[in-house]
Write a protein that holds these residues in place. Structure first.
Motif, PDB file in Angstrom:
ATOM      1  N   ALA A 129      -9.538  -6.418   2.553  1.00 28.25           N
ATOM      2  CA  ALA A 129      -8.363  -6.402   1.678  1.00 28.25           C
ATOM      3  C   ALA A 129      -8.441  -5.249   0.684  1.00 28.25           C
ATOM      4  O   ALA A 129      -7.432  -4.587   0.394  1.00 28.25           O
ATOM      5  CB  ALA A 129      -8.254  -7.738   0.940  1.00 28.25           C
ATOM      6  N   THR A 130      -9.641  -4.985   0.153  1.00 29.73           N
ATOM      7  CA  THR A 130      -9.796  -3.874  -0.776  1.00 29.73           C
ATOM      8  C   THR A 130      -9.540  -2.545  -0.084  1.00 29.73           C
ATOM      9  O   THR A 130      -8.913  -1.641  -0.653  1.00 29.73           O
ATOM     10  CB  THR A 130     -11.208  -3.882  -1.392  1.00 29.73           C
ATOM     11  OG1 THR A 130     -11.454  -5.150  -1.991  1.00 29.73           O
ATOM     12  CG2 THR A 130     -11.345  -2.799  -2.443  1.00 29.73           C
ATOM     13  N   ALA A 131     -10.020  -2.420   1.139  1.00 32.36           N
ATOM     14  CA  ALA A 131      -9.786  -1.190   1.896  1.00 32.36           C
ATOM     15  C   ALA A 131      -8.297  -0.962   2.130  1.00 32.36           C
ATOM     16  O   ALA A 131      -7.810   0.171   2.056  1.00 32.36           O
ATOM     17  CB  ALA A 131     -10.532  -1.241   3.228  1.00 32.36           C
ATOM     18  N   ILE A 132      -7.567  -2.038   2.395  1.00 36.19           N
ATOM     19  CA  ILE A 132      -6.123  -1.911   2.609  1.00 36.19           C
ATOM     20  C   ILE A 132      -5.433  -1.449   1.332  1.00 36.19           C
ATOM     21  O   ILE A 132      -4.595  -0.542   1.339  1.00 36.19           O
ATOM     22  CB  ILE A 132      -5.533  -3.251   3.078  1.00 36.19           C
ATOM     23  CG1 ILE A 132      -6.024  -3.560   4.497  1.00 36.19           C
ATOM     24  CG2 ILE A 132      -4.015  -3.229   3.050  1.00 36.19           C
ATOM     25  CD1 ILE A 132      -5.718  -4.967   4.933  1.00 36.19           C
ATOM     26  N   GLY A 133      -5.786  -2.067   0.206  1.00 36.10           N
ATOM     27  CA  GLY A 133      -5.195  -1.662  -1.061  1.00 36.10           C
ATOM     28  C   GLY A 133      -5.513  -0.216  -1.402  1.00 36.10           C
ATOM     29  O   GLY A 133      -4.645   0.542  -1.868  1.00 36.10           O
ATOM     30  N   THR A 134      -6.744   0.200  -1.144  1.00 34.94           N
ATOM     31  CA  THR A 134      -7.142   1.577  -1.419  1.00 34.94           C
ATOM     32  C   THR A 134      -6.412   2.547  -0.509  1.00 34.94           C
ATOM     33  O   THR A 134      -6.096   3.677  -0.899  1.00 34.94           O
ATOM     34  CB  THR A 134      -8.661   1.737  -1.237  1.00 34.94           C
ATOM     35  OG1 THR A 134      -9.335   0.762  -2.015  1.00 34.94           O
ATOM     36  CG2 THR A 134      -9.123   3.120  -1.670  1.00 34.94           C
ATOM     37  N   GLY A 135      -6.124   2.097   0.708  1.00 41.33           N
ATOM     38  CA  GLY A 135      -5.447   2.958   1.659  1.00 41.33           C
ATOM     39  C   GLY A 135      -4.079   3.416   1.208  1.00 41.33           C
ATOM     40  O   GLY A 135      -3.581   4.451   1.665  1.00 41.33           O
ATOM     41  N   VAL A 136      -3.457   2.676   0.295  1.00 45.13           N
ATOM     42  CA  VAL A 136      -2.134   3.061  -0.204  1.00 45.13           C
ATOM     43  C   VAL A 136      -2.195   4.403  -0.919  1.00 45.13           C
ATOM     44  O   VAL A 136      -1.285   5.224  -0.801  1.00 45.13           O
ATOM     45  CB  VAL A 136      -1.575   1.968  -1.138  1.00 45.13           C
ATOM     46  CG1 VAL A 136      -0.282   2.430  -1.796  1.00 45.13           C
ATOM     47  CG2 VAL A 136      -1.348   0.674  -0.365  1.00 45.13           C
ATOM     48  N   PHE A 137      -3.282   4.652  -1.656  1.00 48.86           N
ATOM     49  CA  PHE A 137      -3.358   5.902  -2.419  1.00 48.86           C
ATOM     50  C   PHE A 137      -4.443   6.851  -1.935  1.00 48.86           C
ATOM     51  O   PHE A 137      -4.509   7.999  -2.398  1.00 48.86           O
ATOM     52  CB  PHE A 137      -3.593   5.599  -3.909  1.00 48.86           C
ATOM     53  CG  PHE A 137      -4.907   4.929  -4.216  1.00 48.86           C
ATOM     54  CD1 PHE A 137      -6.066   5.679  -4.387  1.00 48.86           C
ATOM     55  CD2 PHE A 137      -4.988   3.548  -4.340  1.00 48.86           C
ATOM     56  CE1 PHE A 137      -7.274   5.059  -4.665  1.00 48.86           C
ATOM     57  CE2 PHE A 137      -6.195   2.928  -4.620  1.00 48.86           C
ATOM     58  CZ  PHE A 137      -7.338   3.692  -4.793  1.00 48.86           C
ATOM     59  N   ALA A 138      -5.297   6.424  -1.011  1.00 52.19           N
ATOM     60  CA  ALA A 138      -6.428   7.256  -0.596  1.00 52.19           C
ATOM     61  C   ALA A 138      -5.975   8.575   0.024  1.00 52.19           C
ATOM     62  O   ALA A 138      -6.510   9.645  -0.297  1.00 52.19           O
ATOM     63  CB  ALA A 138      -7.313   6.488   0.386  1.00 52.19           C
TER      64      ALA A 138
END
Length: 461
Positions: A51-60
């Protein structure tokens, strides 16, 4: 490739880092299992990571496209080295499961930023015709790490505890950061194809690299600053994915596949340790066997893609994953499970090399970070849900029944793959070795579909 110093230094540095990551792949679930004895808790840690990776993917991707990519990778490596290296000291005061949740979340943020930058770095280190070979070599280091890392994790965990195994991973990140200091990224030529119109960059690019360009708003529709930033963080990459006739079905299929595969490791660990009553060393050997399958696939991926194209390689990888997911859960024989683990990793590695290379080939460099980030965010979104569902169902109904259901779902995904534009790549298989920049399957050029056999079809990265 042999004389490419930048790529070879990058490759060797990442080889050790991947070895450490493979140690953590087993050490973290073992640490949770030792502290709680709960399959659900083990699954929740995986959910937090996903879930954290998905959230980070928005701005990564937005960040990667606008900063010095090498510096970002070094900072991510050094931070992970400190966090993981400190874990045994924290654990001396006694097990604290909340520490693992926090550590998992922070490391997932750093890993996502690093991984997006990692993918965008490869086209800056090798020419377009060497992309599949380069990706195969990088995947081979993953395979080697998967082969050696779990066995090492099992021995370290048995000797001094899984917390120290995670600290060893921290040490490998330090080596990776040092190696990146000696690598130079060059800017590649841009491919033809659908992309967002460029605007003057709002911020200077990294030293030695062209400034990152964002996407312009259509005339008369300029959004406010905040909305513009949000649009460039995710929407630009997603729009490219959705408009591309090959990347769109691949993203949909991978989203469904990730629902199953992200939880497959947790089911394997629980099945071997709890259902079969085997120790951590045996489990390490089973997962290491998977590394052998991954190594074979990584070495063969370039040749297989040249011979058969992604239209054959991708469905074949799905079929192998389906058989292995079902078989691992149904079998009570450790050697059979180890063999199926090798089949599973062969399928995932073959599919990974082919799909990553395709994405690098057809995406302009100034969008590659955002497209990669959007791709991962979308197709990984189902992963945490799948982990939570699969582990909860397995705790109630048993691993064999849930594994069989997971294999059936993979077969449904395979059926979908055979009905998409990817199936039309037979002619692409007859093109022979890559021409420089040539795409091995169909793509879009100037807004129209291009047949994969069309002479002169070009790609970048």
């Amino acid at each position: 490739m042999r004389g490419n110093r930048n790529f070879n230094v990058f490759w060797l540095g990442q080889a050790l880092s991947v070895l450490g990551g493979s140690i953590s792949l087993l050490a973290l679930p073992l640490l949770v299992l030792d502290a709680t004895g709960s399959l659900v808790q083990m699954g929740l840690v995986t959910v937090v990571s996903g879930a954290t990776a998905i959230g980070t993917g928005v701005f990564a991707g937005y960040a990667v496209d606008r900063v010095d990519r090498r510096l970002l990778m070094i900072v991510c490596d050094l931070t992970r080295a400190v966090l993981l290296g400190a874990l045994p000291l924290v654990w001396l005061a006694g097990p604290r499961i909340w520490v693992l949740y926090v550590l998992t979340a922070v490391v997932a943020v750093l890993k996502t930023l690093f991984d997006v930058a990692y993918v965008t770095a490869v086209p800056r280190l090798v020419p377009a015709e060497d992309l599949t070979t380069a990706n195969g070599r990088l995947f081979s280091t993953f395979a080697l790490g998967t082969l050696i890392g779990p066995a090492a994790a099992g021995f370290i965990a048995a000797a001094v505890g899984p917390d120290w195994a995670l600290a060893v991973d921290g040490g490998t990140f330090l080596v990776s950061a040092v190696s990146l200091r000696w690598v130079t990224f060059h800017r590649p030529s841009e491919p033809e194809g659908p992309s967002e119109p460029e605007r003057p960059a709002g911020a200077a690019g990294p030293a030695g690299e062209a400034g990152a360009a964002g996407a312009a708003e259509p005339s008369g529709e300029r959004a406010p600053g905040g909305a513009q930033v949000l649009r460039e963080m995710f929407v630009v990459g997603f729009r490219f994915l959705w408009s591309h006739p090959l990347l769109r079905p691949l993203t949909i299929q991978l989203t469904a596949l990730t629902f199953v595969t992200m939880g497959a490791t947790d089911l394997l660990i629980f099945h071997v340790e709890e259902d079969l009553g085997r120790d951590s060393v045996t489990l390490g050997y089973v997962i290491a066997a998977g590394g052998g399958g991954s190594a074979v696939a990584a070495l063969a991926a370039g040749r297989l893609r040249r011979l058969f194209g992604i239209a054959v390689c991708w469905p074949a990888s799905l079929a192998l994953i389906a058989v292995s997911v079902a078989g691992i859960g149904l079998s009570r024989s450790v050697p059979v499970i180890a063999a199926l683990s090798a089949v599973f990793m062969f399928g995932t590695t073959l599919g990974g090399v082919c799909t990553m290379t395709l994405r690098q080939e057809v995406t302009p460099d100034h969008l590659l970070g955002r497209v990669t980030s959007a791709f991962w965010t979308v197709h990984n979104a189902s992963g945490p849900v799948g982990v939570a569902v699969l582990t909860a169902l397995a705790a109630r109904h048993g691993v064999p029944a849930i594994s069989l259901g997971g294999g059936a779902l993979c077969l449904l995904i395979l059926g979908g793959a055979l009905l998409t534009p990817l199936r039309g790549g037979r002619a692409a298989a007859q093109q022979g070795p890559y021409a420089p920049g040539r795409v091995r399957t169909g793509r879009v050029r100037r807004g129209r579909a291009v047949d994969p056999t069309e002479p002169g079809t070009r790609a970048g990265p």
